[in-house]
Design an enzyme around this catalytic site. Structure first.
Site, PDB file in Angstrom:
ATOM      1  N   SER A 152      12.675 -19.900  57.535  1.00 39.18           N
ATOM      2  CA  SER A 152      13.151 -19.863  56.059  1.00 39.18           C
ATOM      3  C   SER A 152      12.425 -20.012  54.852  1.00 39.18           C
ATOM      4  O   SER A 152      11.612 -21.091  54.922  1.00 39.18           O
ATOM      5  CB  SER A 152      14.399 -21.048  55.780  1.00 39.18           C
ATOM      6  OG  SER A 152      15.696 -20.530  56.561  1.00 39.18           O
ATOM      7  N   HIS A 165      15.800 -14.501  55.697  1.00 36.88           N
ATOM      8  CA  HIS A 165      15.245 -14.186  56.844  1.00 36.88           C
ATOM      9  C   HIS A 165      15.232 -12.609  56.799  1.00 36.88           C
ATOM     10  O   HIS A 165      16.363 -11.957  57.063  1.00 36.88           O
ATOM     11  CB  HIS A 165      15.876 -14.653  57.974  1.00 36.88           C
ATOM     12  CG  HIS A 165      15.878 -16.102  58.264  1.00 36.88           C
ATOM     13  ND1 HIS A 165      15.232 -16.467  59.187  1.00 36.88           N
ATOM     14  CD2 HIS A 165      16.349 -17.193  57.892  1.00 36.88           C
ATOM     15  CE1 HIS A 165      15.178 -17.800  59.403  1.00 36.88           C
ATOM     16  NE2 HIS A 165      15.975 -18.288  58.424  1.00 36.88           N
ATOM     17  N   HIS A 182      19.501 -17.625  65.397  1.00 43.44           N
ATOM     18  CA  HIS A 182      19.860 -18.990  65.621  1.00 43.44           C
ATOM     19  C   HIS A 182      21.188 -19.029  66.418  1.00 43.44           C
ATOM     20  O   HIS A 182      21.957 -18.157  66.266  1.00 43.44           O
ATOM     21  CB  HIS A 182      20.242 -19.493  64.205  1.00 43.44           C
ATOM     22  CG  HIS A 182      19.156 -19.643  62.962  1.00 43.44           C
ATOM     23  ND1 HIS A 182      18.872 -18.228  62.328  1.00 43.44           N
ATOM     24  CD2 HIS A 182      18.220 -20.395  62.764  1.00 43.44           C
ATOM     25  CE1 HIS A 182      17.970 -18.588  61.631  1.00 43.44           C
ATOM     26  NE2 HIS A 182      17.367 -19.815  61.983  1.00 43.44           N
ATOM     27  N   TYR A 199      23.614 -20.797  66.021  1.00 44.25           N
ATOM     28  CA  TYR A 199      24.984 -20.966  64.735  1.00 44.25           C
ATOM     29  C   TYR A 199      25.278 -19.604  64.394  1.00 44.25           C
ATOM     30  O   TYR A 199      26.567 -19.474  63.759  1.00 44.25           O
ATOM     31  CB  TYR A 199      24.500 -21.913  63.833  1.00 44.25           C
ATOM     32  CG  TYR A 199      23.622 -21.463  62.768  1.00 44.25           C
ATOM     33  CD1 TYR A 199      23.726 -20.395  62.063  1.00 44.25           C
ATOM     34  CD2 TYR A 199      22.270 -22.107  62.477  1.00 44.25           C
ATOM     35  CE1 TYR A 199      22.800 -19.899  60.884  1.00 44.25           C
ATOM     36  CE2 TYR A 199      21.202 -21.790  61.692  1.00 44.25           C
ATOM     37  CZ  TYR A 199      21.720 -20.595  60.995  1.00 44.25           C
ATOM     38  OH  TYR A 199      20.716 -20.132  60.131  1.00 44.25           O
ATOM     39  N   GLU A 200      24.402 -18.380  64.733  1.00 41.05           N
ATOM     40  CA  GLU A 200      25.138 -17.219  64.185  1.00 41.05           C
ATOM     41  C   GLU A 200      26.239 -16.422  65.219  1.00 41.05           C
ATOM     42  O   GLU A 200      26.843 -15.634  65.123  1.00 41.05           O
ATOM     43  CB  GLU A 200      23.966 -16.102  64.139  1.00 41.05           C
ATOM     44  CG  GLU A 200      23.105 -16.617  63.099  1.00 41.05           C
ATOM     45  CD  GLU A 200      21.774 -15.503  62.997  1.00 41.05           C
ATOM     46  OE1 GLU A 200      21.906 -14.501  62.402  1.00 41.05           O
ATOM     47  OE2 GLU A 200      20.694 -16.170  63.625  1.00 41.05           O
ATOM     48  N   ALA A 204      11.888 -24.385  58.428  1.00 41.63           N
ATOM     49  CA  ALA A 204      12.260 -25.313  57.425  1.00 41.63           C
ATOM     50  C   ALA A 204      12.942 -26.569  58.033  1.00 41.63           C
ATOM     51  O   ALA A 204      13.921 -26.454  58.964  1.00 41.63           O
ATOM     52  CB  ALA A 204      13.175 -24.770  56.326  1.00 41.63           C
ATOM     53  N   MET A 263      17.562 -26.338  62.492  1.00 46.21           N
ATOM     54  CA  MET A 263      18.475 -25.727  63.659  1.00 46.21           C
ATOM     55  C   MET A 263      18.078 -24.653  64.180  1.00 46.21           C
ATOM     56  O   MET A 263      18.581 -23.501  64.719  1.00 46.21           O
ATOM     57  CB  MET A 263      19.840 -25.000  62.703  1.00 46.21           C
ATOM     58  CG  MET A 263      20.537 -26.022  61.673  1.00 46.21           C
ATOM     59  SD  MET A 263      21.480 -25.287  60.534  1.00 46.21           S
ATOM     60  CE  MET A 263      21.890 -26.549  59.249  1.00 46.21           C
ATOM     61  N   SER A 264      16.380 -24.566  64.390  1.00 51.85           N
ATOM     62  CA  SER A 264      15.825 -23.418  65.202  1.00 51.85           C
ATOM     63  C   SER A 264      14.991 -24.209  66.083  1.00 51.85           C
ATOM     64  O   SER A 264      14.910 -25.249  66.661  1.00 51.85           O
ATOM     65  CB  SER A 264      15.209 -22.487  64.001  1.00 51.85           C
ATOM     66  OG  SER A 264      14.396 -23.383  63.500  1.00 51.85           O
ATOM     67  N   ASN A 284      13.434 -30.521  52.209  1.00 46.48           N
ATOM     68  CA  ASN A 284      14.360 -31.549  51.678  1.00 46.48           C
ATOM     69  C   ASN A 284      14.443 -32.659  52.411  1.00 46.48           C
ATOM     70  O   ASN A 284      13.936 -32.593  53.673  1.00 46.48           O
ATOM     71  CB  ASN A 284      15.975 -30.992  51.713  1.00 46.48           C
ATOM     72  CG  ASN A 284      16.444 -30.578  53.172  1.00 46.48           C
ATOM     73  OD1 ASN A 284      16.040 -29.442  53.475  1.00 46.48           O
ATOM     74  ND2 ASN A 284      17.155 -31.448  53.765  1.00 46.48           N
ATOM     75  N   HIS A 293      21.040 -24.204  50.565  1.00 42.27           N
ATOM     76  CA  HIS A 293      19.914 -23.131  51.125  1.00 42.27           C
ATOM     77  C   HIS A 293      19.035 -22.456  50.423  1.00 42.27           C
ATOM     78  O   HIS A 293      17.810 -22.592  50.725  1.00 42.27           O
ATOM     79  CB  HIS A 293      20.913 -22.059  52.068  1.00 42.27           C
ATOM     80  CG  HIS A 293      19.964 -21.162  52.949  1.00 42.27           C
ATOM     81  ND1 HIS A 293      19.006 -21.776  53.829  1.00 42.27           N
ATOM     82  CD2 HIS A 293      19.657 -19.695  52.776  1.00 42.27           C
ATOM     83  CE1 HIS A 293      18.237 -20.453  54.282  1.00 42.27           C
ATOM     84  NE2 HIS A 293      18.750 -19.554  53.668  1.00 42.27           N
TER      85      HIS A 293
HETATM   86  N1  HPA Z   1      19.020 -30.184  58.328  1.00 41.42           N
HETATM   87  C1  HPA Z   1      18.996 -29.007  59.033  1.00 41.42           C
HETATM   88  N2  HPA Z   1      18.217 -28.113  58.792  1.00 41.42           N
HETATM   89  C2  HPA Z   1      17.381 -28.114  57.797  1.00 41.42           C
HETATM   90  C3  HPA Z   1      17.539 -28.764  56.712  1.00 41.42           C
HETATM   91  C4  HPA Z   1      18.354 -29.933  57.017  1.00 41.42           C
HETATM   92  O1  HPA Z   1      18.318 -31.066  56.253  1.00 41.42           O
HETATM   93  N3  HPA Z   1      16.709 -28.521  56.012  1.00 41.42           N
HETATM   94  C5  HPA Z   1      16.245 -27.319  56.196  1.00 41.42           C
HETATM   95  N4  HPA Z   1      16.745 -26.798  57.509  1.00 41.42           N
END
Ligand code: HPA
Length: 273
Positions: A28, A59, A81, A83-84, A111, A209-210, A233, A245
């Site tokens: 991302s 993406h 991913h 989650y998709e 990310a 998440m990847s 973050n 996001h």
């Molecule tokens: N959690 C999960 N996935 C992420 C985060 C997060 O804080 N930041 C970027 N991708």
């Protein structure tokens, strides 16, 4: 699966005959790296047999074939991913395709939310290892022996030699790159503060998440893997801010130059691995 990979690879070879040594999957907000690639050929995921369209904002969904200082690279700008709602086979299809095209070294980027309090937003962190908390594994099901073993060793899932090269290149650019353990979760919700505390206790330095499915599939098929997380973050509850996001994409963009410089230098050195 084998035939699907062969069909997709044949299509790509028809568009652009290639033998990439290094593959890169961009996470991302990190897509701008592709602007640094020499002699690029861009192929939309829509045109690759058996590829899904990416559904995540930030993406793009393109395969870029090109060179970095004489090293042939294949870059996936946009990933799939769990989650998709996709089956794992689809999530790791692009990874396996890179291997079918000849890629030996795979760089996974993402990310991630920082859990380790020594990290801060904007940090680039070399992935030392991962913890799979997705309750899924891309190798579940009959093993395809031609691809790899039934029970792959994951002791060096993130190749120590490649990690050393990445850290060395970071230093050359005056950047003191930290290392960390990546916890891979299913998403798509960000974690609760309680989950983040738990992840810290079990040894995670960052969460996302990847990456975990691709790392497993790549190790299975015999590629050498390394990875860089961009801490976009601090994970939920560590700082008193809402997670969004868009904000995550903006943070990744801010470190784009450093990220690109370190990755370009590393790819050049991967030539001799
Ligand atoms: N959690 C999960 N996935 C992420 C985060 C997060 O804080 N930041 C970027 N991708």
């Amino acid at each position: 699966m084998y035939e699907k990979l062969a069909t997709a690879a044949k299509h790509i070879q028809e568009v652009k005959p290639c033998s990439p040594k290094v593959g890169i999957i961009l996470g991302s907000g990190l897509g701008a790296f592709v602007e640094k690639i020499e002699n690029p050929t861009i192929i939309s995921y829509d045109d690759i047999p058996f590829f899904h369209k990416t559904t995540v904002e930030g993406h793009k969904g393109r395969l870029i074939l090109g060179e970095v200082d004489g090293v042939e690279v294949a870059i996936l700008q946009g990933r799939f991913h769990c989650y998709e709602g996709l089956p794992m086979d689809d999530v790791v299809f692009p990874t396996r395709l890179l291997s079918t095209l000849g890629v030996e070294i795979l760089v996974l980027t993402n990310a991630a939310g920082g859990i380790n309090k020594n990290f801060k937003s904007g940090d680039l962190v070399s992935i030392e290892d991962h913890i799979n908390l997705m309750a899924k594994n891309p190798l579940i099901g009959p093993n395809i022996a031609e691809m790899g073993p039934r029970f792959p060793d994951m002791t060096k899932a993130y190749n120590p030699k490649l990690r050393e090269i990445i850290k060395g290149c970071a230093s050359e650019h005056g950047y003191d790159m930290k290392s960390g353990i990546y916890a891979g979760v299913l998403g798509p919700t960000y974690e609760t503060p309680a989950e983040v505390r738990m992840l810290g206790i079990v040894g995670a330095d960052m969460v996302g998440m990847s990456t975990v499915p691709e790392c497993i599939a790549a190790n299975h098929i015999g590629m050498k893997v390394c990875g860089i997380s961009c801490i976009t973050n601090m994970a939920a509850g560590i700082e008193n801010v809402e997670l969004k996001h868009e904000h995550i994409k903006d943070e990744a963009l801010k470190v784009m130059d450093t990220f690109s410089n370190i990755l370009l230098s590393s790819v050049k050195k991967f030539k001799n691995v």
